[in-house]
Design a protein around this motif. Structure first.
Motif, PDB file in Angstrom:
ATOM      1  N   MET A   1       0.808  -1.222   0.000  1.00 29.86           N
ATOM      2  CA  MET A   1       0.000   0.000   0.000  1.00 29.86           C
ATOM      3  C   MET A   1       0.840   1.270   0.000  1.00 29.86           C
ATOM      4  O   MET A   1       0.606   2.163  -0.793  1.00 29.86           O
ATOM      5  CB  MET A   1      -0.941   0.011   1.205  1.00 29.86           C
ATOM      6  N   GLY A   2       1.785   1.362   0.913  1.00 29.31           N
ATOM      7  CA  GLY A   2       2.500   2.622   1.043  1.00 29.31           C
ATOM      8  C   GLY A   2       3.990   2.525   0.798  1.00 29.31           C
ATOM      9  O   GLY A   2       4.638   3.502   0.478  1.00 29.31           O
ATOM     10  N   GLY A   3       4.540   1.351   0.983  1.00 30.61           N
ATOM     11  CA  GLY A   3       5.955   1.172   0.749  1.00 30.61           C
ATOM     12  C   GLY A   3       6.861   1.520   1.911  1.00 30.61           C
ATOM     13  O   GLY A   3       8.057   1.295   1.843  1.00 30.61           O
ATOM     14  N   THR A   4       6.332   2.082   2.981  1.00 29.91           N
ATOM     15  CA  THR A   4       7.182   2.461   4.110  1.00 29.91           C
ATOM     16  C   THR A   4       7.442   1.296   5.060  1.00 29.91           C
ATOM     17  O   THR A   4       8.302   1.408   5.934  1.00 29.91           O
ATOM     18  CB  THR A   4       6.561   3.620   4.901  1.00 29.91           C
ATOM     19  N   ALA A   5       6.730   0.199   4.898  1.00 31.21           N
ATOM     20  CA  ALA A   5       6.908  -0.934   5.797  1.00 31.21           C
ATOM     21  C   ALA A   5       8.308  -1.536   5.643  1.00 31.21           C
ATOM     22  O   ALA A   5       8.905  -1.969   6.630  1.00 31.21           O
ATOM     23  CB  ALA A   5       5.852  -2.000   5.544  1.00 31.21           C
ATOM     24  N   LEU A   6       8.848  -1.555   4.450  1.00 35.96           N
ATOM     25  CA  LEU A   6      10.185  -2.099   4.241  1.00 35.96           C
ATOM     26  C   LEU A   6      11.234  -1.248   4.965  1.00 35.96           C
ATOM     27  O   LEU A   6      12.117  -1.779   5.629  1.00 35.96           O
ATOM     28  CB  LEU A   6      10.508  -2.181   2.752  1.00 35.96           C
ATOM     29  N   LEU A   7      11.103   0.049   4.863  1.00 35.80           N
ATOM     30  CA  LEU A   7      12.016   0.946   5.565  1.00 35.80           C
ATOM     31  C   LEU A   7      11.855   0.787   7.081  1.00 35.80           C
ATOM     32  O   LEU A   7      12.853   0.723   7.819  1.00 35.80           O
ATOM     33  CB  LEU A   7      11.768   2.397   5.157  1.00 35.80           C
ATOM     34  N   ALA A   8      10.617   0.694   7.540  1.00 33.25           N
ATOM     35  CA  ALA A   8      10.360   0.506   8.971  1.00 33.25           C
ATOM     36  C   ALA A   8      10.949  -0.821   9.455  1.00 33.25           C
ATOM     37  O   ALA A   8      11.526  -0.889  10.550  1.00 33.25           O
ATOM     38  CB  ALA A   8       8.866   0.552   9.257  1.00 33.25           C
ATOM     39  N   TYR A   9      10.826  -1.876   8.647  1.00 37.89           N
ATOM     40  CA  TYR A   9      11.384  -3.185   9.006  1.00 37.89           C
ATOM     41  C   TYR A   9      12.895  -3.091   9.157  1.00 37.89           C
ATOM     42  O   TYR A   9      13.468  -3.604  10.124  1.00 37.89           O
ATOM     43  CB  TYR A   9      11.016  -4.219   7.941  1.00 37.89           C
ATOM     44  N   LEU A  10      13.550  -2.439   8.220  1.00 41.40           N
ATOM     45  CA  LEU A  10      15.009  -2.319   8.284  1.00 41.40           C
ATOM     46  C   LEU A  10      15.460  -1.496   9.487  1.00 41.40           C
ATOM     47  O   LEU A  10      16.442  -1.840  10.146  1.00 41.40           O
ATOM     48  CB  LEU A  10      15.535  -1.720   6.983  1.00 41.40           C
ATOM     49  N   VAL A  11      14.732  -0.418   9.781  1.00 42.75           N
ATOM     50  CA  VAL A  11      15.067   0.399  10.952  1.00 42.75           C
ATOM     51  C   VAL A  11      14.873  -0.412  12.224  1.00 42.75           C
ATOM     52  O   VAL A  11      15.729  -0.397  13.125  1.00 42.75           O
ATOM     53  CB  VAL A  11      14.222   1.695  10.978  1.00 42.75           C
ATOM     54  N   MET A  12      13.768  -1.161  12.312  1.00 40.12           N
ATOM     55  CA  MET A  12      13.523  -1.980  13.504  1.00 40.12           C
ATOM     56  C   MET A  12      14.567  -3.082  13.634  1.00 40.12           C
ATOM     57  O   MET A  12      14.973  -3.434  14.742  1.00 40.12           O
ATOM     58  CB  MET A  12      12.119  -2.568  13.470  1.00 40.12           C
ATOM     59  N   ALA A  13      15.024  -3.645  12.506  1.00 46.72           N
ATOM     60  CA  ALA A  13      16.053  -4.677  12.562  1.00 46.72           C
ATOM     61  C   ALA A  13      17.357  -4.125  13.130  1.00 46.72           C
ATOM     62  O   ALA A  13      18.111  -4.850  13.786  1.00 46.72           O
ATOM     63  CB  ALA A  13      16.285  -5.256  11.167  1.00 46.72           C
ATOM     64  N   LEU A  14      17.615  -2.846  12.902  1.00 52.54           N
ATOM     65  CA  LEU A  14      18.819  -2.228  13.447  1.00 52.54           C
ATOM     66  C   LEU A  14      18.646  -1.799  14.898  1.00 52.54           C
ATOM     67  O   LEU A  14      19.593  -1.854  15.686  1.00 52.54           O
ATOM     68  CB  LEU A  14      19.200  -1.006  12.608  1.00 52.54           C
ATOM     69  N   VAL A  15      17.436  -1.396  15.276  1.00 56.94           N
ATOM     70  CA  VAL A  15      17.193  -0.821  16.607  1.00 56.94           C
ATOM     71  C   VAL A  15      16.832  -1.878  17.641  1.00 56.94           C
ATOM     72  O   VAL A  15      17.307  -1.826  18.780  1.00 56.94           O
ATOM     73  CB  VAL A  15      16.080   0.254  16.521  1.00 56.94           C
ATOM     74  N   ILE A  16      15.996  -2.833  17.272  1.00 55.97           N
ATOM     75  CA  ILE A  16      15.533  -3.846  18.230  1.00 55.97           C
ATOM     76  C   ILE A  16      16.639  -4.876  18.438  1.00 55.97           C
ATOM     77  O   ILE A  16      17.136  -5.464  17.484  1.00 55.97           O
ATOM     78  CB  ILE A  16      14.250  -4.541  17.718  1.00 55.97           C
ATOM     79  N   PRO A  17      17.033  -5.125  19.681  1.00 55.27           N
ATOM     80  CA  PRO A  17      18.100  -6.103  19.925  1.00 55.27           C
ATOM     81  C   PRO A  17      17.614  -7.528  19.730  1.00 55.27           C
ATOM     82  O   PRO A  17      16.427  -7.824  19.831  1.00 55.27           O
ATOM     83  CB  PRO A  17      18.477  -5.853  21.392  1.00 55.27           C
ATOM     84  N   ARG A  18      18.555  -8.403  19.431  1.00 55.42           N
ATOM     85  CA  ARG A  18      18.248  -9.815  19.299  1.00 55.42           C
ATOM     86  C   ARG A  18      17.997 -10.402  20.680  1.00 55.42           C
ATOM     87  O   ARG A  18      18.617  -9.975  21.664  1.00 55.42           O
ATOM     88  CB  ARG A  18      19.432 -10.521  18.646  1.00 55.42           C
ATOM     89  N   ASN A  19      17.103 -11.362  20.766  1.00 49.02           N
ATOM     90  CA  ASN A  19      16.765 -11.975  22.048  1.00 49.02           C
ATOM     91  C   ASN A  19      17.987 -12.699  22.605  1.00 49.02           C
ATOM     92  O   ASN A  19      18.522 -13.589  21.955  1.00 49.02           O
ATOM     93  CB  ASN A  19      15.603 -12.945  21.862  1.00 49.02           C
ATOM     94  N   PRO A  20      18.440 -12.332  23.795  1.00 51.17           N
ATOM     95  CA  PRO A  20      19.636 -12.972  24.345  1.00 51.17           C
ATOM     96  C   PRO A  20      19.393 -14.394  24.820  1.00 51.17           C
ATOM     97  O   PRO A  20      20.338 -15.161  24.959  1.00 51.17           O
ATOM     98  CB  PRO A  20      20.020 -12.062  25.514  1.00 51.17           C
ATOM     99  N   ALA A  21      18.147 -14.751  25.076  1.00 49.61           N
ATOM    100  CA  ALA A  21      17.823 -16.093  25.567  1.00 49.61           C
ATOM    101  C   ALA A  21      17.716 -17.049  24.397  1.00 49.61           C
ATOM    102  O   ALA A  21      16.684 -17.154  23.756  1.00 49.61           O
ATOM    103  CB  ALA A  21      16.523 -16.078  26.354  1.00 49.61           C
ATOM    104  N   LEU A  22      18.804 -17.724  24.101  1.00 53.54           N
ATOM    105  CA  LEU A  22      18.787 -18.701  23.014  1.00 53.54           C
ATOM    106  C   LEU A  22      18.246 -20.012  23.544  1.00 53.54           C
ATOM    107  O   LEU A  22      18.851 -20.638  24.412  1.00 53.54           O
ATOM    108  CB  LEU A  22      20.188 -18.905  22.446  1.00 53.54           C
ATOM    109  N   THR A  23      17.111 -20.417  23.026  1.00 49.80           N
ATOM    110  CA  THR A  23      16.534 -21.684  23.438  1.00 49.80           C
ATOM    111  C   THR A  23      16.883 -22.730  22.405  1.00 49.80           C
ATOM    112  O   THR A  23      16.905 -22.463  21.210  1.00 49.80           O
ATOM    113  CB  THR A  23      15.004 -21.584  23.574  1.00 49.80           C
TER     114      THR A  23
END
Length: 86
Positions: A42-64
């Motif tokens: 629809m808008g095309g901003t979701a891809l940019l938002a996904y990439l920004v979140m991938a850089l900002v949100i940390p990976r879960n430290p609890a590896l199961t």
């Protein structure tokens, strides 16, 4: 809310962003992924938002350990000998 938002280690297709959002909000990861695809179409901003979140949100430290990792951890080493030194 004391829980933090992490990228998922278990429900990941690319970088674990949608899986992490789904785990945090207790939703189905497929529905979150579909919402991202719809927003991208629809808008095309979701891809940019996904990439920004991938850089900002940390990976879960609890590896199961998933089923395949548990099988590797429980299998004997090659040659049948123990790794313990006597």
């Amino acid at each position: 809310m004391s829980e933090r938002l992490y990228r998922s280690n278990e429900n990941r297709m690319l970088l674990g962003v949608c899986g992490g959002i789904a785990e945090r909000l207790d939703l189905d990861p497929t529905m979150v992924r579909l919402a991202f695809v719809l927003f991208a179409i629809m808008g095309g901003t979701a891809l940019l938002a996904y990439l920004v979140m991938a850089l900002v949100i940390p990976r879960n430290p609890a590896l199961t350990a998933g089923p395949s990792m548990r099988a590797i951890q429980q299998s004997p080493p090659p040659g049948g000998r123990s790794m313990d030194r006597d």
